[in-house]
Write a protein that holds these residues in place. Structure first.
Motif, mmCIF file in Angstrom:
data_model
loop_
_atom_site.group_PDB
_atom_site.id
_atom_site.type_symbol
_atom_site.label_atom_id
_atom_site.label_comp_id
_atom_site.label_asym_id
_atom_site.label_seq_id
_atom_site.Cartn_x
_atom_site.Cartn_y
_atom_site.Cartn_z
ATOM 1 N N PHE A 1 64.811 29.695 38.645
ATOM 2 C CA PHE A 1 65.470 28.854 39.631
ATOM 3 C C PHE A 1 66.973 28.779 39.326
ATOM 4 O O PHE A 1 67.370 28.722 38.167
ATOM 5 N N PRO A 2 67.802 28.753 40.377
ATOM 6 C CA PRO A 2 69.238 28.569 40.128
ATOM 7 C C PRO A 2 69.494 27.171 39.578
ATOM 8 O O PRO A 2 68.862 26.213 40.008
ATOM 9 N N LYS A 3 70.395 27.092 38.619
ATOM 10 C CA LYS A 3 70.752 25.802 38.029
ATOM 11 C C LYS A 3 72.044 25.327 38.705
ATOM 12 O O LYS A 3 73.036 26.047 38.723
ATOM 13 N N VAL A 4 71.972 24.122 39.273
ATOM 14 C CA VAL A 4 73.091 23.628 40.083
ATOM 15 C C VAL A 4 73.516 22.217 39.662
ATOM 16 O O VAL A 4 72.755 21.511 38.998
ATOM 17 N N VAL A 5 74.715 21.861 40.084
ATOM 18 C CA VAL A 5 75.246 20.505 39.894
ATOM 19 C C VAL A 5 75.296 19.865 41.276
ATOM 20 O O VAL A 5 75.764 20.486 42.237
ATOM 21 N N ILE A 6 74.820 18.628 41.368
ATOM 22 C CA ILE A 6 74.763 17.932 42.659
ATOM 23 C C ILE A 6 75.783 16.794 42.688
ATOM 24 O O ILE A 6 75.989 16.112 41.681
ATOM 25 N N GLY A 7 76.361 16.602 43.845
ATOM 26 C CA GLY A 7 77.287 15.485 44.033
ATOM 27 C C GLY A 7 76.545 14.245 44.516
ATOM 28 O O GLY A 7 75.638 14.338 45.327
ATOM 29 N N ASN A 8 76.964 13.084 43.995
ATOM 30 C CA ASN A 8 76.315 11.837 44.486
ATOM 31 C C ASN A 8 77.360 10.830 44.888
ATOM 32 O O ASN A 8 78.507 10.898 44.597
ATOM 33 N N ASP B 1 62.838 22.743 45.949
ATOM 34 C CA ASP B 1 61.903 23.862 45.960
ATOM 35 C C ASP B 1 62.589 25.179 45.616
ATOM 36 O O ASP B 1 61.931 26.149 45.249
ATOM 37 N N PHE B 2 63.924 25.235 45.767
ATOM 38 C CA PHE B 2 64.637 26.488 45.561
ATOM 39 C C PHE B 2 65.731 26.414 44.505
ATOM 40 O O PHE B 2 66.385 27.416 44.227
ATOM 41 N N ALA B 3 65.968 25.255 43.920
ATOM 42 C CA ALA B 3 67.011 25.118 42.909
ATOM 43 C C ALA B 3 66.642 24.017 41.926
ATOM 44 O O ALA B 3 65.863 23.121 42.244
ATOM 45 N N GLU B 4 67.227 24.109 40.737
ATOM 46 C CA GLU B 4 66.991 23.115 39.695
ATOM 47 C C GLU B 4 68.297 22.370 39.442
ATOM 48 O O GLU B 4 69.318 22.985 39.126
ATOM 49 N N ALA B 5 68.272 21.056 39.612
ATOM 50 C CA ALA B 5 69.462 20.238 39.399
ATOM 51 C C ALA B 5 69.604 19.943 37.914
ATOM 52 O O ALA B 5 68.703 19.374 37.306
ATOM 53 N N ILE B 6 70.735 20.338 37.349
ATOM 54 C CA ILE B 6 70.986 20.079 35.931
ATOM 55 C C ILE B 6 71.597 18.698 35.755
ATOM 56 O O ILE B 6 71.205 17.944 34.869
ATOM 57 N N THR B 7 72.542 18.371 36.598
ATOM 58 C CA THR B 7 73.204 17.074 36.487
ATOM 59 C C THR B 7 73.757 16.659 37.839
ATOM 60 O O THR B 7 73.812 17.462 38.773
#
Length: 192
Positions: free
Chosen positions: A185-192, A149-155
């Protein structure tokens, strides 16, 4: 049967109906003349006026309530418009602000103190002007839990540690909001 015969029969039936109605009216008039009253309730003039007044009052109150709702709705719409009127201009200025952020990082590596100071002053002036117009940065940092809802995951990348699984590893581009509405929206990288 010919068309003329049908029309003639139809005409006779209409005449018969009219004669029958006339006979009923005559009987009704005779009964009234003999003192019998028709069972028709008529309102007195005062009662009729009271009913008309009540109807007009009801109509007026409904119209007044509808007008009050209209005023409230247009007032709210106008306030929303004022809050977001400069949204397009601010959106157009965000890439310039991003460029300034990158420029300050690169200039900070330089040895020229006057250059650093000048660029920082211009950068701060631009930021303060945009903040005065209602722009706010959406606060997300590396290590925060990811919220769509507050950020956009790029990868997604493999998490460097177990603590960063499902969390933000890096912020690629800052996000901004205007009032309560997120305009980028902030564009972020997520760890998996």
């Amino acid at each position: 049967m010919k068309f003329k015969d049908i029309f003639k029969n139809k005409s006779n039936m209409t005449t018969e109906n009219t004669e029958f109605d006339q006979e009923l009216d005559d009987v009704t008039l005779e009964n009234n003349a003999n003192g019998e009253q028709l069972i028709v309730e008529e309102l007195s003039v005062e009662e009729q006026l009271a009913q008309d007044l009540a109807k007009e009052k009801d109509k007026f109150l409904r119209l007044f309530a509808e007008f009050e709702n209209y005023k409230k709705r247009t007032s709210k719409e106008r306030m929303d418009l004022f809050k977001t009127a400069n949204q397009e201009v601010l959106l157009a200025m965000l890439p310039v602000l991003d460029d300034f952020d990158r420029a300050t990082v690169e200039i900070s590596k330089s040895d020229d103190e006057n250059l650093k100071k000048g660029v920082e002053l211009i950068h701060e002036k631009l930021k303060s002007t945009l903040v005065a117009k209602g722009l706010e940065q959406v606060e997300v940092r590396a290590g925060d839990a990811f919220n769509a809802d507050f950020a956009e995951a790029i990868t997604q990348i493999p998490a460097p540690s177990d603590k960063l699984k499902g969390k933000i590893v890096d912020v690629i581009e800052k996000g901004y909001k205007l009032g309560d509405k997120i305009i980028r929206f902030p564009k972020v990288v997520i760890g998996n």
